[in-house]
Enzyme design. Structure first.
Site, PDB file in Angstrom:
ATOM      1  N   ASN A   1       5.468   5.754  -3.317  1.00 33.92           N
ATOM      2  CA  ASN A   1       4.392   6.303  -4.155  1.00 33.92           C
ATOM      3  C   ASN A   1       3.952   7.711  -3.729  1.00 33.92           C
ATOM      4  O   ASN A   1       3.561   7.928  -2.583  1.00 33.92           O
ATOM      5  CB  ASN A   1       3.189   5.344  -4.095  1.00 33.92           C
ATOM      6  CG  ASN A   1       2.308   5.430  -5.316  1.00 33.92           C
ATOM      7  OD1 ASN A   1       2.610   6.164  -6.267  1.00 33.92           O
ATOM      8  ND2 ASN A   1       1.211   4.679  -5.310  1.00 33.92           N
TER       9      ASN A   1
ATOM     10  N   HIS B   1      -5.386  -9.127  -8.308  1.00 35.39           N
ATOM     11  CA  HIS B   1      -6.461  -8.203  -7.931  1.00 35.39           C
ATOM     12  C   HIS B   1      -7.661  -8.314  -8.864  1.00 35.39           C
ATOM     13  O   HIS B   1      -7.554  -7.988 -10.042  1.00 35.39           O
ATOM     14  CB  HIS B   1      -5.965  -6.763  -8.050  1.00 35.39           C
ATOM     15  CG  HIS B   1      -5.043  -6.352  -6.961  1.00 35.39           C
ATOM     16  ND1 HIS B   1      -4.852  -5.041  -6.623  1.00 35.39           N
ATOM     17  CD2 HIS B   1      -4.264  -7.062  -6.118  1.00 35.39           C
ATOM     18  CE1 HIS B   1      -3.977  -4.967  -5.619  1.00 35.39           C
ATOM     19  NE2 HIS B   1      -3.605  -6.181  -5.310  1.00 35.39           N
TER      20      HIS B   1
ATOM     21  N   ARG C   1      -7.674 -11.471  -4.770  1.00 36.49           N
ATOM     22  CA  ARG C   1      -8.210 -10.429  -3.896  1.00 36.49           C
ATOM     23  C   ARG C   1      -9.441  -9.849  -4.579  1.00 36.49           C
ATOM     24  O   ARG C   1      -9.399  -9.549  -5.779  1.00 36.49           O
ATOM     25  CB  ARG C   1      -7.145  -9.352  -3.702  1.00 36.49           C
ATOM     26  CG  ARG C   1      -7.532  -8.278  -2.726  1.00 36.49           C
ATOM     27  CD  ARG C   1      -6.495  -7.167  -2.699  1.00 36.49           C
ATOM     28  NE  ARG C   1      -6.917  -6.060  -3.514  1.00 36.49           N
ATOM     29  CZ  ARG C   1      -6.446  -4.807  -3.395  1.00 36.49           C
ATOM     30  NH1 ARG C   1      -5.529  -4.540  -2.504  1.00 36.49           N
ATOM     31  NH2 ARG C   1      -6.887  -3.839  -4.168  1.00 36.49           N
TER      32      ARG C   1
ATOM     33  N   TYR D   1     -11.846   2.369  -3.000  1.00 37.15           N
ATOM     34  CA  TYR D   1     -10.467   1.885  -3.085  1.00 37.15           C
ATOM     35  C   TYR D   1     -10.446   0.533  -3.822  1.00 37.15           C
ATOM     36  O   TYR D   1     -11.259  -0.347  -3.554  1.00 37.15           O
ATOM     37  CB  TYR D   1      -9.840   1.703  -1.681  1.00 37.15           C
ATOM     38  CG  TYR D   1      -8.620   0.847  -1.800  1.00 37.15           C
ATOM     39  CD1 TYR D   1      -7.436   1.374  -2.304  1.00 37.15           C
ATOM     40  CD2 TYR D   1      -8.682  -0.531  -1.542  1.00 37.15           C
ATOM     41  CE1 TYR D   1      -6.335   0.564  -2.524  1.00 37.15           C
ATOM     42  CE2 TYR D   1      -7.585  -1.338  -1.757  1.00 37.15           C
ATOM     43  CZ  TYR D   1      -6.424  -0.782  -2.250  1.00 37.15           C
ATOM     44  OH  TYR D   1      -5.346  -1.587  -2.494  1.00 37.15           O
TER      45      TYR D   1
ATOM     46  N   ASP E   1      -8.967  -6.278   1.016  1.00 33.59           N
ATOM     47  CA  ASP E   1      -8.196  -5.172   1.600  1.00 33.59           C
ATOM     48  C   ASP E   1      -9.154  -4.060   2.017  1.00 33.59           C
ATOM     49  O   ASP E   1      -9.850  -3.478   1.179  1.00 33.59           O
ATOM     50  CB  ASP E   1      -7.199  -4.648   0.548  1.00 33.59           C
ATOM     51  CG  ASP E   1      -6.210  -3.639   1.116  1.00 33.59           C
ATOM     52  OD1 ASP E   1      -6.370  -3.208   2.273  1.00 33.59           O
ATOM     53  OD2 ASP E   1      -5.267  -3.277   0.375  1.00 33.59           O
TER      54      ASP E   1
ATOM     55  N   HIS F   1      -8.103  -1.320   3.525  1.00 32.19           N
ATOM     56  CA  HIS F   1      -7.322  -0.103   3.324  1.00 32.19           C
ATOM     57  C   HIS F   1      -7.525   0.914   4.448  1.00 32.19           C
ATOM     58  O   HIS F   1      -7.801   2.100   4.207  1.00 32.19           O
ATOM     59  CB  HIS F   1      -7.614   0.523   1.942  1.00 32.19           C
ATOM     60  CG  HIS F   1      -6.385   1.032   1.262  1.00 32.19           C
ATOM     61  ND1 HIS F   1      -6.025   2.347   1.291  1.00 32.19           N
ATOM     62  CD2 HIS F   1      -5.416   0.396   0.554  1.00 32.19           C
ATOM     63  CE1 HIS F   1      -4.892   2.501   0.613  1.00 32.19           C
ATOM     64  NE2 HIS F   1      -4.488   1.327   0.163  1.00 32.19           N
TER      65      HIS F   1
ATOM     66  N   GLU G   1      -7.239  -7.633   5.192  1.00 35.39           N
ATOM     67  CA  GLU G   1      -6.040  -6.785   5.237  1.00 35.39           C
ATOM     68  C   GLU G   1      -6.309  -5.363   5.727  1.00 35.39           C
ATOM     69  O   GLU G   1      -7.326  -4.760   5.341  1.00 35.39           O
ATOM     70  CB  GLU G   1      -5.466  -6.739   3.809  1.00 35.39           C
ATOM     71  CG  GLU G   1      -4.278  -5.834   3.639  1.00 35.39           C
ATOM     72  CD  GLU G   1      -3.813  -5.792   2.183  1.00 35.39           C
ATOM     73  OE1 GLU G   1      -4.097  -6.750   1.432  1.00 35.39           O
ATOM     74  OE2 GLU G   1      -3.194  -4.790   1.800  1.00 35.39           O
TER      75      GLU G   1
ATOM     76  N   GLU H   1       1.839  -3.133   5.138  1.00 33.20           N
ATOM     77  CA  GLU H   1       2.470  -2.582   3.929  1.00 33.20           C
ATOM     78  C   GLU H   1       3.024  -1.180   4.182  1.00 33.20           C
ATOM     79  O   GLU H   1       3.952  -0.770   3.495  1.00 33.20           O
ATOM     80  CB  GLU H   1       1.494  -2.590   2.743  1.00 33.20           C
ATOM     81  CG  GLU H   1       0.320  -1.652   2.909  1.00 33.20           C
ATOM     82  CD  GLU H   1      -0.678  -1.729   1.770  1.00 33.20           C
ATOM     83  OE1 GLU H   1      -0.957  -2.840   1.296  1.00 33.20           O
ATOM     84  OE2 GLU H   1      -1.178  -0.668   1.362  1.00 33.20           O
TER      85      GLU H   1
ATOM     86  N   ARG I   1       3.011  -7.903   6.095  1.00 35.10           N
ATOM     87  CA  ARG I   1       3.086  -7.470   4.696  1.00 35.10           C
ATOM     88  C   ARG I   1       4.258  -6.539   4.390  1.00 35.10           C
ATOM     89  O   ARG I   1       4.462  -6.149   3.236  1.00 35.10           O
ATOM     90  CB  ARG I   1       1.767  -6.766   4.321  1.00 35.10           C
ATOM     91  CG  ARG I   1       0.691  -7.775   4.121  1.00 35.10           C
ATOM     92  CD  ARG I   1      -0.611  -7.245   3.668  1.00 35.10           C
ATOM     93  NE  ARG I   1      -0.620  -6.275   2.595  1.00 35.10           N
ATOM     94  CZ  ARG I   1      -0.314  -6.509   1.325  1.00 35.10           C
ATOM     95  NH1 ARG I   1       0.077  -7.705   0.954  1.00 35.10           N
ATOM     96  NH2 ARG I   1      -0.397  -5.545   0.424  1.00 35.10           N
TER      97      ARG I   1
ATOM     98  N   HIS J   1       3.720  -7.059   0.305  1.00 28.59           N
ATOM     99  CA  HIS J   1       3.096  -6.046  -0.545  1.00 28.59           C
ATOM    100  C   HIS J   1       3.701  -6.154  -1.944  1.00 28.59           C
ATOM    101  O   HIS J   1       4.915  -6.281  -2.089  1.00 28.59           O
ATOM    102  CB  HIS J   1       3.440  -4.680   0.075  1.00 28.59           C
ATOM    103  CG  HIS J   1       2.769  -3.501  -0.516  1.00 28.59           C
ATOM    104  ND1 HIS J   1       3.264  -2.223  -0.351  1.00 28.59           N
ATOM    105  CD2 HIS J   1       1.653  -3.360  -1.254  1.00 28.59           C
ATOM    106  CE1 HIS J   1       2.479  -1.359  -0.949  1.00 28.59           C
ATOM    107  NE2 HIS J   1       1.489  -2.018  -1.506  1.00 28.59           N
TER     108      HIS J   1
ATOM    109  N   ASP K   1       3.181   0.064  -7.571  1.00 27.71           N
ATOM    110  CA  ASP K   1       4.125   1.134  -7.223  1.00 27.71           C
ATOM    111  C   ASP K   1       5.420   0.576  -6.635  1.00 27.71           C
ATOM    112  O   ASP K   1       6.339   1.344  -6.326  1.00 27.71           O
ATOM    113  CB  ASP K   1       3.481   2.171  -6.286  1.00 27.71           C
ATOM    114  CG  ASP K   1       2.689   1.575  -5.140  1.00 27.71           C
ATOM    115  OD1 ASP K   1       1.640   0.966  -5.397  1.00 27.71           O
ATOM    116  OD2 ASP K   1       3.116   1.723  -3.990  1.00 27.71           O
TER     117      ASP K   1
ATOM    118  N   GLU L   1       1.780 -10.753  -3.028  1.00 23.84           N
ATOM    119  CA  GLU L   1       0.853  -9.971  -3.862  1.00 23.84           C
ATOM    120  C   GLU L   1       1.469  -9.771  -5.248  1.00 23.84           C
ATOM    121  O   GLU L   1       2.668  -9.506  -5.371  1.00 23.84           O
ATOM    122  CB  GLU L   1       0.605  -8.606  -3.212  1.00 23.84           C
ATOM    123  CG  GLU L   1      -0.378  -7.732  -3.981  1.00 23.84           C
ATOM    124  CD  GLU L   1      -0.648  -6.389  -3.288  1.00 23.84           C
ATOM    125  OE1 GLU L   1       0.114  -6.017  -2.377  1.00 23.84           O
ATOM    126  OE2 GLU L   1      -1.628  -5.735  -3.669  1.00 23.84           O
TER     127      GLU L   1
ATOM    128  N   TRP M   1      -7.373   7.252   3.921  1.00 22.25           N
ATOM    129  CA  TRP M   1      -7.587   6.738   2.563  1.00 22.25           C
ATOM    130  C   TRP M   1      -7.164   5.277   2.480  1.00 22.25           C
ATOM    131  O   TRP M   1      -6.204   4.859   3.021  1.00 22.25           O
ATOM    132  CB  TRP M   1      -6.802   7.549   1.521  1.00 22.25           C
ATOM    133  CG  TRP M   1      -6.997   6.926   0.173  1.00 22.25           C
ATOM    134  CD1 TRP M   1      -8.131   6.961  -0.612  1.00 22.25           C
ATOM    135  CD2 TRP M   1      -6.041   6.116  -0.530  1.00 22.25           C
ATOM    136  NE1 TRP M   1      -7.938   6.233  -1.758  1.00 22.25           N
ATOM    137  CE2 TRP M   1      -6.675   5.694  -1.728  1.00 22.25           C
ATOM    138  CE3 TRP M   1      -4.744   5.683  -0.253  1.00 22.25           C
ATOM    139  CZ2 TRP M   1      -6.050   4.860  -2.671  1.00 22.25           C
ATOM    140  CZ3 TRP M   1      -4.104   4.882  -1.177  1.00 22.25           C
ATOM    141  CH2 TRP M   1      -4.740   4.474  -2.377  1.00 22.25           C
TER     142      TRP M   1
END
Ligand code: GCO
Ligand code: MG
Length: 414
Positions: A49, A134, A159, A171, A222, A224, A248, A274, A295, A324, A328, A351, A414
């Protein structure tokens, strides 16, 4: 003596061509197609991605010329050639390119053998792969409502992510009805992050979700990569009453030892990986039993050949897979991952974000959702194809992932 079938003969397995197909049916995907003398072709996903063309160039310039003339049946040797033989090892670009070759070769082998991939790996361990989807919302109420809608659709695991008061963008939260798609502009969108605001808010989201939906549904979250180890430990502890299935990417994992701190403080199950692309990224986490779910999935982890090594190693320590599966990762990865999930003894969960209809049209596939699980079909290989005429109608559109800054302007994860 039985004669070798025409399909599987060494002559027919010779690689005669390979091409990279870049398409953007709603989002960018990079796909590798390998052709053999016997006419059997295989597909592998190479999507990274926001860095798609780096992998496409690595494949076109450096990998494909090395494939021509090789025996497509020598999957292990080609993997070792591309990994050991390149001298410059690992990294997401290299490992995604190797993954694309590896998956395409397993696809070819399955087609030549007339067998679905899960059968080549050792056969079924289960009927279907438990998936999580999600749910998100601007507020806790909206996020909890979204969880309820997925439960109604038959999901057993969801999630949950919600907007944080005082932060304009969070996020995992989208305003559109489609799946959350963070790579939204040509240059990165700048977002603002506040750890104290997030830490105050998140336990309330899960308190509400449990109150609304009861104990049965499996809930995941998550982070992130936003927290320091001690902050992650604090949140994992605060979330214990809500019995998460997993917590996560709570902290960036370059430092595998950081997870010791989280582990010492909490029994909330931990998932990570991931962004890993090699067994070396998670070796310490697994053998020290610092995580519960790994993941790292096929496209970013060097393909089936390498991820199988990670999964087998993880099995020794009671660590399960939790691949994961964001949008993407193309349907090619989803197909290959689901075959792997159908076989792997230490499977945890998969996922499942939903691709757009345009994406699904470009990649015809035979997996299907039923009662909380994704089921693969019995098409030989991984069961995912590409409609190249349709793919050509969606030209590449450059897009990068966002970045995050703290409220004082300093760069953050991020
Ligand atoms: C997930 C991931 C994704 C990533 C995305 C980046 O758990 O699904 O964190 O949402 O952000 O795959 O490309
Ligand atoms: Mg994630």
């Amino acid at each position: 003596m039985a004669k070798a079938g025409v399909q599987g003969s060494t002559r027919d397995r010779e690689i005669t061509g390979a091409r990279v197909i870049v398409t953007c049916p709603g989002r960018n995907f990079v796909t590798l197609k390998i052709e053999t003398k016997g006419g059997v072709t295989g597909l592998g996903d190479a999507t990274l991605n926001g860095r798609e063309l780096a992998v496409a160039a690595y494949l076109t310039e450096h990998v494909i010329p090395n494939l021509i003339g090789r025996d497509a049946g020598r999957i292990e040797d080609i993997w070792q050639f591309l990994y050991r033989g390149a001298y410059w090892r690992r990294g997401p670009v290299t490992m995604s390119a190797i993954a694309a070759v590896d998956v395409a070769l397993w696809d070819i082998l399955g087609k030549m053998a007339g067998m679905p991939l899960y059968q080549l790996l050792g056969g079924r361990s289960r009927d279907g792969a438990l998936v999580y989807c999600h749910a998100n919302g601007d507020s806790i109420e909206q996020a909890s409502e979204a969880v309820g809608r997925y439960i109604e659709q038959g999901y057993l695991a969801v999630r949950a992510q919600s907007g944080v008061p005082g932060l304009a963008k969070t996020y995992g939260v989208t305003k559109s009805k489609l799946a959350y798609e963070p790579a939204e502009s040509e240059l990165p969108t700048e977002t603002v992050w506040s750890t104290p605001k997030y830490l105050r808010h998140t336990p309330k989201l899960f308190e509400r979700a449990r109150a609304d939906h009861g104990e049965e549904v499996l809930l995941l979250h998550d982070v992130h990569h936003r927290l320091t180890p001690i902050e992650a430990a604090r949140l994992a502890k605060d979330l214990e009453p809500y019995r998460l299935f997993w917590f996560e990417d709570s902290t960036p994992a370059e430092n595998q030892d950081a997870f010791k701190l989280i582990r010492q403080h909490s029994t909330t199950p931990l998932a990570v990986g991931e962004v890993f692309n090699s067994i070396w990224d998670c070796k310490g986490l697994i053998e020290n039993q610092l995580i519960d779910y790994i993941r790292t999935t096929i496209v970013h982890g060097g393909g089936i050949t390498h991820v199988r090594r990670i999964a087998d190693f993880a099995a020794l320590y009671g660590v399960r897979t939790g691949f994961h599966g964001a949008t993407d990762l193309s349907p090619v990865t989803m197909g290959a991952a689901l075959h792997f999930d159908t076989w792997v003894p230490n499977f945890g969960i998969q996922e499942y974000m939903h691709h757009t209809q345009e994406t699904l049209d470009v990649f015809p596939h035979d997996y299907a959702f039923r009662e909380g699980r994704l089921h693969v079909g019995d098409t030989p290989g991984h069961g995912v194809g590409i409609d190249e005429t349709l793919a050509a109608k969606f030209p590449y559109a450059p897009k990068q992932l966002p970045i995050a800054r703290l409220e004082d302007g300093a760069m953050w994860d991020w």
